[in-house]
Design a protein around this motif. Structure first.
Motif, PDB file in Angstrom:
ATOM      1  N   ILE A 291      -7.533   3.193   3.570  1.00 22.52           N
ATOM      2  CA  ILE A 291      -6.435   4.125   3.286  1.00 22.52           C
ATOM      3  C   ILE A 291      -6.855   5.202   2.299  1.00 22.52           C
ATOM      4  O   ILE A 291      -6.596   6.389   2.499  1.00 22.52           O
ATOM      5  CB  ILE A 291      -5.211   3.360   2.745  1.00 22.52           C
ATOM      6  CG1 ILE A 291      -4.604   2.470   3.844  1.00 22.52           C
ATOM      7  CG2 ILE A 291      -4.150   4.331   2.210  1.00 22.52           C
ATOM      8  CD1 ILE A 291      -3.495   1.561   3.354  1.00 22.52           C
TER       9      ILE A 291
ATOM     10  N   GLN B  90       0.830  -1.204   0.000  1.00 16.97           N
ATOM     11  CA  GLN B  90       0.000   0.000   0.000  1.00 16.97           C
ATOM     12  C   GLN B  90       0.866   1.257   0.000  1.00 16.97           C
ATOM     13  O   GLN B  90       0.592   2.218  -0.724  1.00 16.97           O
ATOM     14  CB  GLN B  90      -0.923  -0.009   1.225  1.00 16.97           C
ATOM     15  CG  GLN B  90      -2.028  -1.048   1.192  1.00 16.97           C
ATOM     16  CD  GLN B  90      -3.165  -0.677   0.259  1.00 16.97           C
ATOM     17  OE1 GLN B  90      -3.279   0.462  -0.224  1.00 16.97           O
ATOM     18  NE2 GLN B  90      -4.030  -1.640  -0.019  1.00 16.97           N
TER      19      GLN B  90
ATOM     20  N   TRP C  69      -1.899   3.042  10.277  1.00 25.97           N
ATOM     21  CA  TRP C  69      -2.173   1.611  10.171  1.00 25.97           C
ATOM     22  C   TRP C  69      -2.775   1.082  11.465  1.00 25.97           C
ATOM     23  O   TRP C  69      -3.778   0.371  11.459  1.00 25.97           O
ATOM     24  CB  TRP C  69      -0.871   0.877   9.841  1.00 25.97           C
ATOM     25  CG  TRP C  69      -0.976  -0.592   9.619  1.00 25.97           C
ATOM     26  CD1 TRP C  69      -0.884  -1.576  10.561  1.00 25.97           C
ATOM     27  CD2 TRP C  69      -1.189  -1.266   8.369  1.00 25.97           C
ATOM     28  NE1 TRP C  69      -1.020  -2.816   9.982  1.00 25.97           N
ATOM     29  CE2 TRP C  69      -1.204  -2.645   8.634  1.00 25.97           C
ATOM     30  CE3 TRP C  69      -1.347  -0.816   7.062  1.00 25.97           C
ATOM     31  CZ2 TRP C  69      -1.389  -3.596   7.640  1.00 25.97           C
ATOM     32  CZ3 TRP C  69      -1.519  -1.765   6.060  1.00 25.97           C
ATOM     33  CH2 TRP C  69      -1.542  -3.135   6.347  1.00 25.97           C
TER      34      TRP C  69
ATOM     35  N   ALA D  63       2.649   6.691   8.891  1.00 28.84           N
ATOM     36  CA  ALA D  63       1.981   5.575   8.221  1.00 28.84           C
ATOM     37  C   ALA D  63       1.719   4.432   9.190  1.00 28.84           C
ATOM     38  O   ALA D  63       0.638   3.821   9.177  1.00 28.84           O
ATOM     39  CB  ALA D  63       2.826   5.089   7.042  1.00 28.84           C
TER      40      ALA D  63
ATOM     41  N   PHE E  59       1.998   7.214   3.323  1.00 26.21           N
ATOM     42  CA  PHE E  59       0.562   6.963   3.224  1.00 26.21           C
ATOM     43  C   PHE E  59      -0.204   8.229   2.855  1.00 26.21           C
ATOM     44  O   PHE E  59      -1.420   8.250   2.897  1.00 26.21           O
ATOM     45  CB  PHE E  59       0.016   6.394   4.538  1.00 26.21           C
ATOM     46  CG  PHE E  59       0.051   4.895   4.633  1.00 26.21           C
ATOM     47  CD1 PHE E  59       0.807   4.124   3.757  1.00 26.21           C
ATOM     48  CD2 PHE E  59      -0.677   4.235   5.603  1.00 26.21           C
ATOM     49  CE1 PHE E  59       0.835   2.741   3.854  1.00 26.21           C
ATOM     50  CE2 PHE E  59      -0.652   2.846   5.714  1.00 26.21           C
ATOM     51  CZ  PHE E  59       0.104   2.096   4.828  1.00 26.21           C
TER      52      PHE E  59
ATOM     53  N   GLU F  34       0.969   4.419  -2.685  1.00 26.46           N
ATOM     54  CA  GLU F  34       0.676   5.775  -2.226  1.00 26.46           C
ATOM     55  C   GLU F  34       1.826   6.743  -2.500  1.00 26.46           C
ATOM     56  O   GLU F  34       1.598   7.934  -2.716  1.00 26.46           O
ATOM     57  CB  GLU F  34       0.362   5.757  -0.725  1.00 26.46           C
ATOM     58  CG  GLU F  34      -0.970   5.146  -0.352  1.00 26.46           C
ATOM     59  CD  GLU F  34      -2.141   6.034  -0.718  1.00 26.46           C
ATOM     60  OE1 GLU F  34      -2.038   7.265  -0.541  1.00 26.46           O
ATOM     61  OE2 GLU F  34      -3.169   5.506  -1.187  1.00 26.46           O
TER      62      GLU F  34
END
Length: 204
Positions: A182, A74, A161, A157, A121, A78
């Motif tokens: 996200i 991810q 999470w 990030a 992120f 990003e």
């Protein structure tokens, strides 16, 4: 805890210099993981790898291969393959709509640009900068550019999470749900799946 021995062997076989194969995931192993997934040189992601070696264990992201693979996959999407720690700004039509968005806490003129996406992120919005900064002990609302610093880019990030319960989703195989948590939708979901699958391949 995740057994990194197999991962290290595969990274070495792929040409990544991680030092000794000892099953201990330090900065070189994490740097090689990021480089492998994003297909970039290790030196280009070394600071991010060093930070992830610190924060992944603190947040339990290294506890299972599913968590780590989804986190890295991810983050790779990003950040454009770990190239961008600050959102590229046009502004696009979507970016223009950041301005005045109450759900992001953008209450002052210029907040849309000031609190644009940063970190791996892409932390976005005054309210999110404030909340994340308070949790990790950094003055992100007062100094939003700090979120571009590699160590803080990773820390925010990891904080995101944890705050969204994404480890549990990863362990349950709910990978597309992670994307929605996200992104708020399914933007880039095909590329996200590819990055995650590439990371998971190291652990399989």
């Amino acid at each position: 805890m995740t057994d990194f021995t197999v991962v290290q062997r595969r990274l070495v076989a792929a040409g990544y210099n991680i030092g000794s194969i000892d099953g201990i995931a330090g900065p070189k192993t994490y740097t090689a993981l990021l480089a492998y997934v994003a297909q970039r040189p290790m030196d280009a992601v070394a600071e991010l790898g060093k930070a992830l070696a610190t924060f992944a264990p603190q947040y339990g992201i290294d506890a299972t291969p599913a968590r780590l693979a989804n986190f890295i996959g991810q983050a790779a999407h990003e950040s454009g393959g770990f190239k961008y720690l600050r959102e590229l700004w046009g502004p696009t039509d979507v970016q223009k709509r950041y301005e005045g968005r109450a759900d992001l806490g953008n209450t002052q003129h210029g907040d849309g640009f000031r609190f644009r996406g940063r970190g791996i992120f892409q932390l976005t919005g005054r309210a999110n900068y404030r909340a994340s900064g308070q949790r990790i002990g950094q003055p992100l609302e007062a100094q939003p550019e700090l979120a571009e610093r590699p160590d803080i880019a990773v820390h925010t990030a990891c904080d995101f999470w944890q705050s969204r319960g994404l480890s549990q989703l990863a362990d349950s195989g709910l990978e597309d749900t992670i994307t929605r948590r996200i992104n708020g939708g399914t933007n880039g979901i095909v590329e996200r799946r590819k990055y995650v699958a590439r990371a998971k391949g190291l652990f399989a």
